[in-house]
Design a protein around this motif. Structure first.
Motif, PDB file in Angstrom:
ATOM      1  N   MET A  40      -5.314   9.869   4.241  1.00  0.00           N
ATOM      2  CA  MET A  40      -4.294   8.901   4.651  1.00  0.00           C
ATOM      3  C   MET A  40      -3.524   9.479   5.839  1.00  0.00           C
ATOM      4  O   MET A  40      -3.024  10.599   5.772  1.00  0.00           O
ATOM      5  CB  MET A  40      -3.343   8.621   3.475  1.00  0.00           C
ATOM      6  CG  MET A  40      -2.489   7.377   3.661  1.00  0.00           C
ATOM      7  SD  MET A  40      -1.424   7.015   2.220  1.00  0.00           S
ATOM      8  CE  MET A  40      -2.638   6.655   0.955  1.00  0.00           C
ATOM      9  N   GLN A  41      -3.445   8.718   6.937  1.00  0.00           N
ATOM     10  CA  GLN A  41      -2.777   9.195   8.144  1.00  0.00           C
ATOM     11  C   GLN A  41      -1.360   8.619   8.205  1.00  0.00           C
ATOM     12  O   GLN A  41      -1.160   7.431   7.981  1.00  0.00           O
ATOM     13  CB  GLN A  41      -3.539   8.764   9.391  1.00  0.00           C
ATOM     14  CG  GLN A  41      -5.050   9.005   9.312  1.00  0.00           C
ATOM     15  CD  GLN A  41      -5.803   7.786   8.796  1.00  0.00           C
ATOM     16  OE1 GLN A  41      -5.528   6.660   9.167  1.00  0.00           O
ATOM     17  NE2 GLN A  41      -6.763   8.023   7.921  1.00  0.00           N
TER      18      GLN A  41
ATOM     19  N   VAL B 214       1.505  12.514   1.033  1.00  0.00           N
ATOM     20  CA  VAL B 214       0.102  12.124   1.190  1.00  0.00           C
ATOM     21  C   VAL B 214      -0.822  13.340   1.138  1.00  0.00           C
ATOM     22  O   VAL B 214      -2.018  13.164   0.953  1.00  0.00           O
ATOM     23  CB  VAL B 214      -0.138  11.353   2.495  1.00  0.00           C
ATOM     24  CG1 VAL B 214       0.731  10.091   2.539  1.00  0.00           C
ATOM     25  CG2 VAL B 214       0.101  12.199   3.730  1.00  0.00           C
TER      26      VAL B 214
ATOM     27  N   THR C 294      -6.809   3.274  -5.578  1.00  0.00           N
ATOM     28  CA  THR C 294      -7.666   2.125  -5.253  1.00  0.00           C
ATOM     29  C   THR C 294      -8.739   2.478  -4.228  1.00  0.00           C
ATOM     30  O   THR C 294      -9.598   1.646  -3.914  1.00  0.00           O
ATOM     31  CB  THR C 294      -6.836   0.958  -4.675  1.00  0.00           C
ATOM     32  OG1 THR C 294      -6.345   1.301  -3.369  1.00  0.00           O
ATOM     33  CG2 THR C 294      -5.678   0.587  -5.585  1.00  0.00           C
ATOM     34  N   GLY C 295      -8.664   3.702  -3.688  1.00  0.00           N
ATOM     35  CA  GLY C 295      -9.614   4.113  -2.668  1.00  0.00           C
ATOM     36  C   GLY C 295      -9.088   3.975  -1.255  1.00  0.00           C
ATOM     37  O   GLY C 295      -9.806   4.259  -0.288  1.00  0.00           O
ATOM     38  N   PHE C 296      -7.832   3.544  -1.113  1.00  0.00           N
ATOM     39  CA  PHE C 296      -7.255   3.395   0.219  1.00  0.00           C
ATOM     40  C   PHE C 296      -7.064   4.758   0.875  1.00  0.00           C
ATOM     41  O   PHE C 296      -6.481   5.665   0.303  1.00  0.00           O
ATOM     42  CB  PHE C 296      -5.897   2.685   0.117  1.00  0.00           C
ATOM     43  CG  PHE C 296      -5.186   2.547   1.443  1.00  0.00           C
ATOM     44  CD1 PHE C 296      -5.554   1.559   2.345  1.00  0.00           C
ATOM     45  CD2 PHE C 296      -4.155   3.402   1.791  1.00  0.00           C
ATOM     46  CE1 PHE C 296      -4.900   1.412   3.568  1.00  0.00           C
ATOM     47  CE2 PHE C 296      -3.488   3.277   3.003  1.00  0.00           C
ATOM     48  CZ  PHE C 296      -3.864   2.280   3.891  1.00  0.00           C
ATOM     49  N   ASP C 297      -7.560   4.881   2.099  1.00  0.00           N
ATOM     50  CA  ASP C 297      -7.411   6.126   2.843  1.00  0.00           C
ATOM     51  C   ASP C 297      -7.065   5.812   4.303  1.00  0.00           C
ATOM     52  O   ASP C 297      -7.428   6.535   5.216  1.00  0.00           O
ATOM     53  CB  ASP C 297      -8.701   6.949   2.775  1.00  0.00           C
ATOM     54  CG  ASP C 297      -8.500   8.362   3.307  1.00  0.00           C
ATOM     55  OD1 ASP C 297      -7.390   8.908   3.150  1.00  0.00           O
ATOM     56  OD2 ASP C 297      -9.447   8.911   3.913  1.00  0.00           O
ATOM     57  N   GLY C 298      -6.361   4.690   4.487  1.00  0.00           N
ATOM     58  CA  GLY C 298      -6.017   4.258   5.830  1.00  0.00           C
ATOM     59  C   GLY C 298      -4.658   4.736   6.278  1.00  0.00           C
ATOM     60  O   GLY C 298      -4.077   5.641   5.686  1.00  0.00           O
TER      61      GLY C 298
ATOM     62  N   SER D 195      -5.688  -2.860   4.683  1.00  0.00           N
ATOM     63  CA  SER D 195      -6.131  -2.037   5.817  1.00  0.00           C
ATOM     64  C   SER D 195      -5.021  -1.146   6.356  1.00  0.00           C
ATOM     65  O   SER D 195      -5.293  -0.176   7.047  1.00  0.00           O
ATOM     66  CB  SER D 195      -6.644  -2.927   6.957  1.00  0.00           C
ATOM     67  OG  SER D 195      -7.914  -3.439   6.659  1.00  0.00           O
TER      68      SER D 195
ATOM     69  N   LYS E  43      -3.950   5.430  -3.224  1.00  0.00           N
ATOM     70  CA  LYS E  43      -5.074   6.368  -3.256  1.00  0.00           C
ATOM     71  C   LYS E  43      -6.022   6.050  -4.403  1.00  0.00           C
ATOM     72  O   LYS E  43      -7.243   6.140  -4.255  1.00  0.00           O
ATOM     73  CB  LYS E  43      -4.560   7.800  -3.384  1.00  0.00           C
ATOM     74  CG  LYS E  43      -3.930   8.369  -2.128  1.00  0.00           C
ATOM     75  CD  LYS E  43      -3.519   9.814  -2.352  1.00  0.00           C
ATOM     76  CE  LYS E  43      -2.988  10.469  -1.096  1.00  0.00           C
ATOM     77  NZ  LYS E  43      -2.582  11.884  -1.334  1.00  0.00           N
TER      78      LYS E  43
ATOM     79  N   LYS F 135       4.492  12.930   4.904  1.00  0.00           N
ATOM     80  CA  LYS F 135       3.358  13.876   4.905  1.00  0.00           C
ATOM     81  C   LYS F 135       3.383  14.749   3.664  1.00  0.00           C
ATOM     82  O   LYS F 135       2.329  15.177   3.172  1.00  0.00           O
ATOM     83  CB  LYS F 135       3.380  14.722   6.180  1.00  0.00           C
ATOM     84  CG  LYS F 135       2.952  13.928   7.397  1.00  0.00           C
ATOM     85  CD  LYS F 135       2.650  14.805   8.609  1.00  0.00           C
ATOM     86  CE  LYS F 135       3.887  15.386   9.211  1.00  0.00           C
ATOM     87  NZ  LYS F 135       3.603  16.096  10.494  1.00  0.00           N
TER      88      LYS F 135
ATOM     89  N   ILE G   8       2.135   5.604  -3.000  1.00  0.00           N
ATOM     90  CA  ILE G   8       1.035   6.306  -2.328  1.00  0.00           C
ATOM     91  C   ILE G   8      -0.047   6.700  -3.334  1.00  0.00           C
ATOM     92  O   ILE G   8      -1.249   6.550  -3.067  1.00  0.00           O
ATOM     93  CB  ILE G   8       1.575   7.522  -1.562  1.00  0.00           C
ATOM     94  CG1 ILE G   8       2.402   7.026  -0.359  1.00  0.00           C
ATOM     95  CG2 ILE G   8       0.441   8.434  -1.108  1.00  0.00           C
ATOM     96  CD1 ILE G   8       3.234   8.103   0.298  1.00  0.00           C
TER      97      ILE G   8
END
Length: 272
Positions: free
Chosen positions: A1-2, A272, A245-249, A212, A243, A269, A239
């Motif tokens: 995650m950025q 994440v 759910t697979g979100f890494d955006g 997204s 994560k 930061k 957060i």
């Protein structure tokens, strides 16, 4: 995650200076706005020279442009205003494609003719949804032509107010190009920390695999917006659930001052 920030957090209309400020505050990515390049946010045209300048600034600073603002009132009561907004959105979508920006963010609109972020009682009228949906169909045609995704954000003052509304619109549109921007502070107006956590958790679960971009804005219990980490939103829980759910955006903060930005970057930061 950025972890990122709205580019408009920082003053200036020169992309190199704005993106350097994003980098120096500790962020890796940004949601860009064409106002940061000396243009209107929704311009009549985007000169090739301006696009090259933005691209060069991103490469020089190492900041990734993960989204571009394309917000106009998609439910404005005057169709002429909607038509003008769509014309300008076409410019933004084409610009995003030229800059390899994957997502253009939208505003699903309001019947409030003065402010696209202000509630209006007619927002619940079926005609408001119908006007917005017709606008979205046209926008998606443009997005599909240019290979760019569109992001809708559940927002209390707009037509799409909830995760359920967002999923309804995605189902109606039937396009994989329509995605969700999830901001926990826009999912409720007034709540204590426990109630906010429950609302946000349910929204993450409801929208899983369709998000997204996540936003990081906060609210105080009385409904006023707050800088991330200062209000009732449990960002650690938000957060962690994203994560799961697979979100890494991208996780992009906004609604803060330039002076607050480095501290918020460290806070996010650390999560994440």
């Amino acid at each position: 995650m950025q972890v990122g920030v709205f580019a408009k957090t920082f003053a200036g209309s020169e992309p190199a200076g704005v993106l350097a400020a994003v980098r120096d505050a500790g962020f890796a990515v940004t949601q860009f706005n064409l106002a940061c390049a000396g243009l209107p946010s929704m311009p009549d045209a985007a000169p090739e020279e301006t696009i090259r300048t933005i691209d060069a600034a991103a490469k020089t600073t190492g900041i990734c442009l993960v989204a571009l603002s394309g917000t106009y009132n998609m439910a404005h009561p005057d169709s002429r205003v909607r038509n003008d907004g769509l014309r300008r959105l076409a410019v933004v979508i084409e610009t995003a494609a030229k800059l390899s920006i994957p997502l253009v963010t939208l505003c699903t609109g309001t019947r409030n003719a003065e402010d696209q972020w202000a509630h209006h009682p007619d927002n619940v009228d079926p005609s408001a949804w119908a006007d917005m949906a017709r606008e979205m169909e046209k926008a998606l045609h443009l997005a599909e032509h240019h290979g760019v995704d569109l992001g809708i954000e559940p927002e209390q003052a707009n037509i799409v107010t909830s995760a359920a509304d967002a999923m309804r619109l995605i189902a109606e549109m039937g396009s994989k190009r329509l995605r969700i921007v999830l901001d926990p502070a826009n999912l409720f107006e007034q709540a204590n920390p426990e109630a906010a956590r429950i609302i946000v958790a349910a929204a993450v679960e409801r929208t899983a695999a369709h998000v997204s971009l996540a936003h990081a804005k906060d609210r105080f219990a009385d409904g006023r917006f707050a800088t991330a980490g200062q209000g009732v939103v449990d960002f650690a829980d938000f957060i962690a659930r994203l994560k799961a759910t697979g979100f890494d955006g991208p996780l992009v903060t906004h609604g803060l001052s330039a002076e607050e930005a480095p501290g918020v970057a460290r806070f996010l930061k650390g999560l994440v």
